[in-house]
Design a protein around this motif. Sequence first.
Motif, PDB file in Angstrom:
ATOM      1  N   CYS A 157     -22.282 -30.614  10.207  1.00 35.30           N
ATOM      2  CA  CYS A 157     -21.556 -31.449  11.266  1.00 35.30           C
ATOM      3  C   CYS A 157     -21.012 -30.715  12.537  1.00 35.30           C
ATOM      4  N   GLY A 158     -21.901 -31.062  13.513  1.00 34.77           N
ATOM      5  CA  GLY A 158     -21.216 -30.456  15.009  1.00 34.77           C
ATOM      6  C   GLY A 158     -19.914 -30.528  15.058  1.00 34.77           C
ATOM      7  N   PRO A 159     -19.326 -31.855  15.296  1.00 38.47           N
ATOM      8  CA  PRO A 159     -17.961 -31.819  15.736  1.00 38.47           C
ATOM      9  C   PRO A 159     -17.185 -31.035  14.771  1.00 38.47           C
ATOM     10  N   CYS A 160     -17.325 -30.858  13.591  1.00 40.71           N
ATOM     11  CA  CYS A 160     -16.668 -30.109  12.451  1.00 40.71           C
ATOM     12  C   CYS A 160     -16.562 -28.788  13.230  1.00 40.71           C
ATOM     13  N   ILE A 161     -17.759 -28.101  13.424  1.00 39.06           N
ATOM     14  CA  ILE A 161     -18.134 -26.767  13.920  1.00 39.06           C
ATOM     15  C   ILE A 161     -17.412 -26.471  15.300  1.00 39.06           C
ATOM     16  N   SER A 162     -17.485 -27.343  16.016  1.00 40.00           N
ATOM     17  CA  SER A 162     -16.917 -27.319  17.447  1.00 40.00           C
ATOM     18  C   SER A 162     -15.390 -27.179  17.210  1.00 40.00           C
ATOM     19  N   GLU A 163     -14.916 -27.519  16.306  1.00 41.50           N
ATOM     20  CA  GLU A 163     -13.116 -27.490  16.320  1.00 41.50           C
ATOM     21  C   GLU A 163     -12.808 -26.376  15.646  1.00 41.50           C
ATOM     22  N   ILE A 164     -13.620 -25.488  14.741  1.00 40.72           N
ATOM     23  CA  ILE A 164     -13.228 -24.454  14.074  1.00 40.72           C
ATOM     24  C   ILE A 164     -12.220 -23.539  14.728  1.00 40.72           C
ATOM     25  N   PRO A 165     -12.872 -22.953  16.299  1.00 39.47           N
ATOM     26  CA  PRO A 165     -12.258 -22.193  16.873  1.00 39.47           C
ATOM     27  C   PRO A 165     -10.781 -22.496  17.372  1.00 39.47           C
ATOM     28  N   TYR A 166     -10.575 -23.808  17.568  1.00 44.06           N
ATOM     29  CA  TYR A 166      -9.195 -24.397  17.794  1.00 44.06           C
ATOM     30  C   TYR A 166      -8.411 -24.344  16.848  1.00 44.06           C
ATOM     31  N   LEU A 167      -8.883 -24.928  15.382  1.00 47.92           N
ATOM     32  CA  LEU A 167      -8.178 -24.787  14.244  1.00 47.92           C
ATOM     33  C   LEU A 167      -7.799 -23.425  13.938  1.00 47.92           C
ATOM     34  N   GLY A 168      -8.524 -22.507  14.013  1.00 43.25           N
ATOM     35  CA  GLY A 168      -8.306 -21.068  13.992  1.00 43.25           C
ATOM     36  C   GLY A 168      -7.179 -20.445  14.644  1.00 43.25           C
ATOM     37  N   GLU A 169      -7.235 -20.904  15.981  1.00 46.89           N
ATOM     38  CA  GLU A 169      -6.268 -20.375  17.027  1.00 46.89           C
ATOM     39  C   GLU A 169      -4.887 -21.087  16.528  1.00 46.89           C
ATOM     40  N   ALA A 216     -12.336 -17.565  13.514  1.00 45.18           N
ATOM     41  CA  ALA A 216     -11.205 -18.283  12.680  1.00 45.18           C
ATOM     42  C   ALA A 216     -11.008 -17.807  10.994  1.00 45.18           C
ATOM     43  N   ALA A 217     -10.047 -17.483  10.636  1.00 50.23           N
ATOM     44  CA  ALA A 217      -9.777 -17.002   9.345  1.00 50.23           C
ATOM     45  C   ALA A 217      -9.017 -17.758   8.427  1.00 50.23           C
ATOM     46  N   TYR A 218      -8.952 -19.018   8.475  1.00 48.41           N
ATOM     47  CA  TYR A 218      -8.202 -19.785   7.723  1.00 48.41           C
ATOM     48  C   TYR A 218      -9.228 -20.052   6.282  1.00 48.41           C
ATOM     49  N   PRO A 219      -8.761 -20.426   5.180  1.00 52.33           N
ATOM     50  CA  PRO A 219      -9.380 -20.350   4.077  1.00 52.33           C
ATOM     51  C   PRO A 219     -10.467 -21.457   3.918  1.00 52.33           C
ATOM     52  N   ARG A 264       4.257 -21.798  10.845  1.00 53.93           N
ATOM     53  CA  ARG A 264       4.816 -23.114  10.674  1.00 53.93           C
ATOM     54  C   ARG A 264       3.665 -24.129  10.301  1.00 53.93           C
ATOM     55  N   VAL A 265       2.432 -23.932  10.762  1.00 46.92           N
ATOM     56  CA  VAL A 265       1.284 -24.524  10.425  1.00 46.92           C
ATOM     57  C   VAL A 265       0.150 -23.846   9.723  1.00 46.92           C
ATOM     58  N   GLN A 266      -0.244 -24.329   8.600  1.00 42.72           N
ATOM     59  CA  GLN A 266      -1.471 -23.528   7.930  1.00 42.72           C
ATOM     60  C   GLN A 266      -2.811 -24.665   7.964  1.00 42.72           C
ATOM     61  N   VAL A 267      -3.910 -23.998   8.045  1.00 43.20           N
ATOM     62  CA  VAL A 267      -5.179 -24.858   7.972  1.00 43.20           C
ATOM     63  C   VAL A 267      -6.013 -24.530   6.747  1.00 43.20           C
ATOM     64  N   TRP A 268      -6.628 -25.533   6.068  1.00 40.10           N
ATOM     65  CA  TRP A 268      -7.422 -25.107   4.966  1.00 40.10           C
ATOM     66  C   TRP A 268      -8.467 -26.050   5.041  1.00 40.10           C
ATOM     67  N   GLY A 269      -9.626 -25.425   5.313  1.00 41.78           N
ATOM     68  CA  GLY A 269     -10.903 -26.055   5.402  1.00 41.78           C
ATOM     69  C   GLY A 269     -11.648 -26.397   3.958  1.00 41.78           C
ATOM     70  N   VAL A 270     -11.402 -27.650   3.782  1.00 40.85           N
ATOM     71  CA  VAL A 270     -12.271 -28.077   2.523  1.00 40.85           C
ATOM     72  C   VAL A 270     -13.823 -28.376   2.748  1.00 40.85           C
ATOM     73  N   LEU A 271     -14.498 -27.286   2.294  1.00 37.79           N
ATOM     74  CA  LEU A 271     -16.111 -27.504   2.650  1.00 37.79           C
ATOM     75  C   LEU A 271     -16.570 -28.809   1.824  1.00 37.79           C
ATOM     76  N   SER A 272     -17.025 -29.851   2.315  1.00 42.01           N
ATOM     77  CA  SER A 272     -17.550 -30.889   1.683  1.00 42.01           C
ATOM     78  C   SER A 272     -18.983 -30.464   1.056  1.00 42.01           C
ATOM     79  N   ALA A 316      -3.779 -22.161  13.738  1.00 39.38           N
ATOM     80  CA  ALA A 316      -3.239 -21.449  12.554  1.00 39.38           C
ATOM     81  C   ALA A 316      -2.793 -20.148  12.907  1.00 39.38           C
ATOM     82  N   ALA A 317      -3.313 -19.202  13.674  1.00 39.06           N
ATOM     83  CA  ALA A 317      -2.920 -17.995  13.939  1.00 39.06           C
ATOM     84  C   ALA A 317      -1.909 -18.036  14.558  1.00 39.06           C
ATOM     85  N   ARG A 318      -1.650 -18.789  15.659  1.00 44.07           N
ATOM     86  CA  ARG A 318      -0.480 -18.776  16.759  1.00 44.07           C
ATOM     87  C   ARG A 318       0.499 -19.824  16.642  1.00 44.07           C
ATOM     88  N   SER A 319       0.791 -20.235  15.158  1.00 43.11           N
ATOM     89  CA  SER A 319       1.817 -21.241  14.895  1.00 43.11           C
ATOM     90  C   SER A 319       2.908 -20.620  14.448  1.00 43.11           C
TER      91      SER A 319
END
Length: 198
Positions: free
Chosen positions: A76-88, A130-133, A96-104, A90-93
């Motif tokens: 999924c292209g849109p999924c891949i494009s948002e990985i850096p944003y979700l990683g940042e 990105a280093a979220y699980p 307060r915010v955690q991200v879990w990537g459930v791989l479909s 989670a890392a800069r929250s």
Amino acid sequence: MTHMKRTAALCTVCALLLCLAAPALAQEAAVKVTPFVPFVADVYTGNVTEDGPKALTEKNFADAELTLVNIWATWCGPCISEIPYLGELAARSGGRVQVWGVLSDALDMQGNEDADALDAAVTLMKSGRAAYPIVVPDAMLSKIVAMCTAVPTTFIVDAKGNVAGVQVGSDDLDGWVALCQQYLPDFELTDVIPDAAP
């Protein structure tokens, strides 16, 4: 995404989650919340450190004020494009915010782990810094994945494990921050810039 589309998506997903969580809700009929379903899911160890979690359950929602359960796929292209944003995010929250990537696409048609998809996911996470699980769906999460009509789909879950919202589609960092501020009005990113994922 329009407000009406988000509302329709939230209503559909909440109705499905309510069906899965019916036994628990029967005990708390007076409380008008939609709890996330109970689950025990493995974290793919290809992207966690020795100190990182090896499995997650609904109890881990208490580890942060807000959890973004991001259902995505390696194709999924849109999924891949948002990985850096979700990683940042989670890392800069500030925790307060955690991200879990459930791989479909973590499981093949027989329900076994798909090593190629999991390796591809690790590569994508590393390239996105990105280093979220990466979460491998268990039986309950697999039902939720199957209900999703599109990826990425992100469930916004509070610290008590209640579904506060759903977003269908990808976003950039500003969009994710704005979404978090809907639930945590004083939320701001910290100045800490995350290192590259291992």
